[in-house]
Scaffold this motif. Structure first.
Motif, mmCIF file in Angstrom:
data_model
loop_
_atom_site.group_PDB
_atom_site.id
_atom_site.type_symbol
_atom_site.label_atom_id
_atom_site.label_comp_id
_atom_site.label_asym_id
_atom_site.label_seq_id
_atom_site.Cartn_x
_atom_site.Cartn_y
_atom_site.Cartn_z
ATOM 1 N N PHE A 148 0.822 -1.214 0.000
ATOM 2 C CA PHE A 148 0.000 0.000 0.000
ATOM 3 C C PHE A 148 0.858 1.267 0.000
ATOM 4 O O PHE A 148 0.327 2.367 -0.017
ATOM 5 C CB PHE A 148 -0.952 0.010 1.193
ATOM 6 C CG PHE A 148 -0.260 -0.104 2.531
ATOM 7 C CD1 PHE A 148 0.096 -1.346 3.024
ATOM 8 C CD2 PHE A 148 0.036 1.014 3.277
ATOM 9 C CE1 PHE A 148 0.732 -1.466 4.240
ATOM 10 C CE2 PHE A 148 0.686 0.904 4.500
ATOM 11 C CZ PHE A 148 1.034 -0.345 4.974
ATOM 12 N N LEU A 149 2.181 1.086 0.063
ATOM 13 C CA LEU A 149 3.073 2.254 -0.004
ATOM 14 C C LEU A 149 3.720 2.312 -1.386
ATOM 15 O O LEU A 149 3.875 1.294 -2.052
ATOM 16 C CB LEU A 149 4.171 2.151 1.057
ATOM 17 C CG LEU A 149 3.753 2.214 2.523
ATOM 18 C CD1 LEU A 149 4.967 2.092 3.426
ATOM 19 C CD2 LEU A 149 3.005 3.503 2.827
ATOM 20 N N THR A 150 4.130 3.510 -1.785
ATOM 21 C CA THR A 150 4.859 3.640 -3.046
ATOM 22 C C THR A 150 6.257 3.062 -2.877
ATOM 23 O O THR A 150 6.710 2.828 -1.755
ATOM 24 C CB THR A 150 4.998 5.113 -3.445
ATOM 25 O OG1 THR A 150 5.784 5.767 -2.448
ATOM 26 C CG2 THR A 150 3.652 5.801 -3.564
ATOM 27 N N GLY A 151 6.924 2.831 -3.991
ATOM 28 C CA GLY A 151 8.290 2.324 -3.927
ATOM 29 C C GLY A 151 9.169 3.232 -3.079
ATOM 30 O O GLY A 151 9.937 2.767 -2.235
ATOM 31 N N ARG A 152 9.023 4.522 -3.297
ATOM 32 C CA ARG A 152 9.833 5.498 -2.563
ATOM 33 C C ARG A 152 9.533 5.420 -1.065
ATOM 34 O O ARG A 152 10.445 5.375 -0.241
ATOM 35 C CB ARG A 152 9.556 6.896 -3.100
ATOM 36 C CG ARG A 152 10.467 7.977 -2.534
ATOM 37 C CD ARG A 152 10.147 9.341 -3.110
ATOM 38 N NE ARG A 152 10.674 9.514 -4.461
ATOM 39 C CZ ARG A 152 9.915 9.668 -5.540
ATOM 40 N NH1 ARG A 152 8.592 9.674 -5.424
ATOM 41 N NH2 ARG A 152 10.465 9.825 -6.713
ATOM 42 N N ALA A 153 8.228 5.361 -0.728
ATOM 43 C CA ALA A 153 7.831 5.320 0.691
ATOM 44 C C ALA A 153 8.316 4.037 1.358
ATOM 45 O O ALA A 153 8.640 4.040 2.550
ATOM 46 C CB ALA A 153 6.316 5.440 0.822
ATOM 47 N N VAL B 63 17.632 7.887 -0.770
ATOM 48 C CA VAL B 63 16.563 7.086 -1.367
ATOM 49 C C VAL B 63 16.545 7.284 -2.891
ATOM 50 O O VAL B 63 16.477 6.316 -3.654
ATOM 51 C CB VAL B 63 15.190 7.466 -0.749
ATOM 52 C CG1 VAL B 63 14.042 6.949 -1.608
ATOM 53 C CG2 VAL B 63 15.072 6.913 0.666
ATOM 54 N N GLU B 64 16.659 8.542 -3.315
ATOM 55 C CA GLU B 64 16.613 8.808 -4.757
ATOM 56 C C GLU B 64 17.791 8.151 -5.472
ATOM 57 O O GLU B 64 17.639 7.603 -6.559
ATOM 58 C CB GLU B 64 16.617 10.318 -5.029
ATOM 59 C CG GLU B 64 15.364 11.057 -4.567
ATOM 60 C CD GLU B 64 14.060 10.429 -5.061
ATOM 61 O OE1 GLU B 64 14.010 9.955 -6.215
ATOM 62 O OE2 GLU B 64 13.092 10.391 -4.281
ATOM 63 N N SER B 65 18.982 8.222 -4.854
ATOM 64 C CA SER B 65 20.140 7.669 -5.559
ATOM 65 C C SER B 65 20.068 6.138 -5.582
ATOM 66 O O SER B 65 20.501 5.514 -6.553
ATOM 67 C CB SER B 65 21.451 8.176 -4.956
ATOM 68 O OG SER B 65 21.781 7.451 -3.803
ATOM 69 N N ALA B 66 19.494 5.539 -4.528
ATOM 70 C CA ALA B 66 19.328 4.075 -4.542
ATOM 71 C C ALA B 66 18.336 3.671 -5.635
ATOM 72 O O ALA B 66 18.547 2.687 -6.354
ATOM 73 C CB ALA B 66 18.845 3.578 -3.179
ATOM 74 N N LEU B 67 17.248 4.445 -5.767
ATOM 75 C CA LEU B 67 16.256 4.159 -6.813
ATOM 76 C C LEU B 67 16.895 4.271 -8.193
ATOM 77 O O LEU B 67 16.653 3.450 -9.081
ATOM 78 C CB LEU B 67 15.087 5.142 -6.705
ATOM 79 C CG LEU B 67 14.098 4.886 -5.565
ATOM 80 C CD1 LEU B 67 13.213 6.101 -5.341
ATOM 81 C CD2 LEU B 67 13.239 3.665 -5.856
ATOM 82 N N ASP B 68 17.707 5.302 -8.332
ATOM 83 C CA ASP B 68 18.410 5.547 -9.583
ATOM 84 C C ASP B 68 19.309 4.374 -9.942
ATOM 85 O O ASP B 68 19.366 3.927 -11.077
ATOM 86 C CB ASP B 68 19.277 6.798 -9.406
ATOM 87 C CG ASP B 68 19.014 7.785 -10.516
ATOM 88 O OD1 ASP B 68 17.940 7.688 -11.131
ATOM 89 O OD2 ASP B 68 19.892 8.633 -10.766
ATOM 90 N N ARG B 69 20.013 3.911 -8.941
ATOM 91 C CA ARG B 69 21.025 2.889 -9.139
ATOM 92 C C ARG B 69 20.436 1.582 -9.656
ATOM 93 O O ARG B 69 21.067 0.863 -10.407
ATOM 94 C CB ARG B 69 21.742 2.648 -7.809
ATOM 95 C CG ARG B 69 22.986 1.866 -7.969
ATOM 96 C CD ARG B 69 24.063 2.345 -7.038
ATOM 97 N NE ARG B 69 25.343 1.938 -7.569
ATOM 98 C CZ ARG B 69 26.459 1.874 -6.865
ATOM 99 N NH1 ARG B 69 26.448 2.247 -5.613
ATOM 100 N NH2 ARG B 69 27.566 1.485 -7.422
ATOM 101 N N GLY C 178 11.899 5.979 -12.396
ATOM 102 C CA GLY C 178 10.660 6.316 -13.087
ATOM 103 C C GLY C 178 9.408 5.751 -12.434
ATOM 104 O O GLY C 178 8.322 6.293 -12.599
ATOM 105 N N ALA C 179 9.556 4.648 -11.694
ATOM 106 C CA ALA C 179 8.384 3.983 -11.126
ATOM 107 C C ALA C 179 8.294 4.183 -9.618
ATOM 108 O O ALA C 179 7.504 3.517 -8.947
ATOM 109 C CB ALA C 179 8.436 2.492 -11.442
#
Lengths: 295, 328
Positions: B108-113, B134-140, B145-146
């Protein structure tokens, strides 16, 4: 590379002094962002509105309703037509035996077991959240839910009462009259007393939650214990154990509507809740800190 | 032969300085009496990409859970980054990123959350840099984008990537990755492999469990093989693959005669299959050309003659006894 270099690794910050706050905030946002939590609160908010509308429709049957029907819950209903503030007392009396603890049972029962069945528990623990710290944060967020749930009932009842009925001076159970402001203050105190009544049961639910890896099973077991305790509390043959059952003093909050306030039962309730919280809190801690997390 | 490899590996990587994971007689017996891990002596050298191999139920995940302080060993000790676990887990784990038995997310949470949630659980993580990390881990992991989508809408591959991102929220000394390419398409697998190489180049020790042997062979510098709760062998991948001897194969219209000649020259593990005769490759001091000459002298008409080099897969199969039996 030497051992010293290895362990030094990337610079590791020392845990902050307010080490519990970050995870508590995370627990709270995670709990209250769930659709299920919002739905539970929505149901709780609807109960006073339904009671108010039902009473409004039935208004035909007179408005005498003498003060103090013996302190029993539904007795407040007869006074609602005179004073909308009484809808707060009526709604809390109506929701405390079943709806409120059931909602708390769902949140408390799911708190650890739900994370276990979802697998997220292992990631929180390797983060590392620390087992004691995580359990404390879980219990704290369940307690916050107890307070929020009670306040939702009270505020919804106050709003519905003020919209549907006149408000004004309050006649206490003892027959004296107190001003509206004072009445409002008492209503606030009652809401807190009701929330505190749930503290022991919340600890019990947390303990049950550490026993299983299935969120559903923990919720069902917690609510099952609630119903069992409620039934036992109504059997006169079991008089001897009644003072030790966690729901036994739940309705003692009505004593806040006496003038002067009668504290004895409320203090007993407070003590009983503290004992339940201590016993089952320790049991939950003992279980959770030694448990093998294999899911 | 395999024993010698194990012994050599033990001496080379042995316990002491330079070891990131070290276990001594690590044993886990579950309450039902089932022995999941039996006297494990594991030594993972610093800076290695360590492949942890074994068939299902061989005790790999139980071992990883013990190393991460999730379950308590029945006996034996484990040290991670030089500190004992589970006792010192709280000080060790902030330096360890882990992906254990697949990702687990809050749907129920977003990927970022989800990442914010896992990061908040770490008391050593600085909340002021949380957003950026968090952003750099997502980037990596290629999820930028998701990141705003609810995790329940993620495909298995995306969940796997998010799990990896959670392991990369902080700079780590050790990454423990349990089946990291599960559910990924070939392109995703390639990306994860190059990510692992990148991290290893930055000095992170990577402990990688996998069933995909070619993956281990491509990425890992060291490997250990588990079977039925016991460590079968551990050491540098090159030594392990060499440990499994290749097969000498002769293709001939006279298989019977060929087998006789080979046997006469001390070849073992003879298998005849149609016009193919194979045997365990002879020890290094035997000149293969002499063997071929002997065949020809014996009147065997040789169509093809050669040694098939052993892969890590052969070594794995030979060691764990899974699948067909190579030694015939």
């Amino acid at each position: 590379m030497s051992q010293a270099e290895l362990t030094a690794g990337p610079a590791v910050r020392a845990p902050r002094r307010l080490w519990a706050l970050g995870i508590l905030r995370s627990e709270l946002t995670t709990t209250f962002r769930r659709w299920r939590t919002v739905a539970l609160l929505g149901v709780l908010a609807a109960v006073p509105v339904l009671i108010g509308i039902a009473v409004r429709i039935e208004t035909g049957d007179g408005s005498e309703g003498g003060p103090g029907g013996g302190g029993g819950g539904p007795a407040f209903l007869s006074q609602v037509t005179n004073n909308g503030l009484f809808l707060v007392f009526a709604a809390l009396s109506a929701t405390l035996p079943v709806f409120l603890p059931m909602a708390v049972g769902v949140i408390a029962g799911d708190s650890v077991a739900g994370e276990a069945s979802g697998g997220t528990l292992r990631y929180l623990l390797v983060a590392p959240a620390g087992r004691t710290r995580l359990l404390l944060a879980k219990y704290a967020s369940v307690l916050v839910f107890c307070l929020v749930a009670t306040l939702v009932v009270a505020v919804s009842a106050l709003a519905a009462g003020a919209l549907l009925f006149p408000v004004g001076e309050v006649t206490t159970i003892s027959g004296t009259r107190i001003g509206f402001g004072e009445g409002l203050l008492r209503a606030g105190l009652i809401a807190v007393a009701v929330a505190v009544s749930l503290v022991g049961f919340a600890a019990l639910g947390l303990f049950i939650s550490t026993l299983t890896d299935s969120g559903i099973a923990a919720m069902a077991a917690t609510v099952g214990v609630l119903i069992t305790a409620q039934i036992l509390d109504t059997m006169p043959q079991l008089d001897g154990i009644h003072p030790y059952l966690f729901p036994h003093y739940w309705l003692s909050f009505t004593d806040l509507l006496r003038d002067p306030v009668y504290w004895d039962e409320m203090v007993r309730n407070l003590g009983l809740q503290a004992v339940y919280a201590a016993v089952f809190g320790s049991a939950a801690w003992a279980r959770f800190t030694t448990k093998d997390i294999s899911v | 032969m395999t024993d010698t490899v194990a012994a050599t590996a033990e001496r080379e990587t042995g316990p002491g300085p330079g070891t990131v994971i070290e276990t001594r007689g690590l044993t886990k017996r579950y309450r039902g009496g089932q022995l999941a891990v039996d006297g494990l002596d594991l030594a993972v050298p610093a800076g290695s990409v360590f492949g942890f191999l074994g068939p299902n139920g061989s005790g790999k995940t139980t071992t990883i859970r013990m190393l991460m302080g999730l379950i308590a060993p029945t006996s034996g000790t484990a040290h991670v980054l030089g500190r004992p676990v589970p006792t010192a887990a709280r000080t060790v784990l902030p330096q360890v990123g882990a992906l254990i038995e697949g990702p687990a997310l809050y749907g129920f949470l977003t990927g970022r959350a989800n990442l914010v949630r896992f990061d908040s659980a770490d008391p050593t993580a600085d909340p002021r840099t949380r957003r950026a990390r968090v952003e750099s881990a997502l980037d990596r992991v290629g999820l930028a984008g998701a990141a705003g989508k609810k995790a329940k809408a993620y495909s298995l591959g995306m969940k796997q990537r998010l799990g990896l991102a959670a392991a990369l929220l902080q700079p780590r000394s050790l990454l423990v990755l349990d089946e990291p390419t599960n559910g990924l398409d070939p392109q995703g697998m390639r990306e994860i492999r190059s990510l692992v190489r990148e991290l290893a180049a930055e000095g992170t020790t990577v402990f990688l469990s996998s069933h995909l042997l070619d993956e281990i062979e491509q990425v890992c510098t060291h490997a250990a093989v588990m079977a039925r709760g016991r460590l079968v062998v551990q050491g540098p991948v090159s030594a392990l693959a060499a440990g499994a001897r290749g097969r000498l194969t002769v293709t001939t219209p006279d298989p019977g005669e060929a087998a006789r000649v080979l046997a006469a020259h001390g070849a073992t593990g003879l298998v005849t299959d149609g016009d193919r005769v194979s045997a365990e490759a002879p020890p290094g001091e035997v000149e293969l050309a002499d063997l071929n000459a002997a065949l020809v002298r014996g009147g065997v008409r040789v169509r093809a003659f050669g040694v098939e080099r052993a892969s890590l897969e052969d070594a794995f199969v030979a060691l764990t006894g899974e699948g067909f039996d190579v030694t015939g």
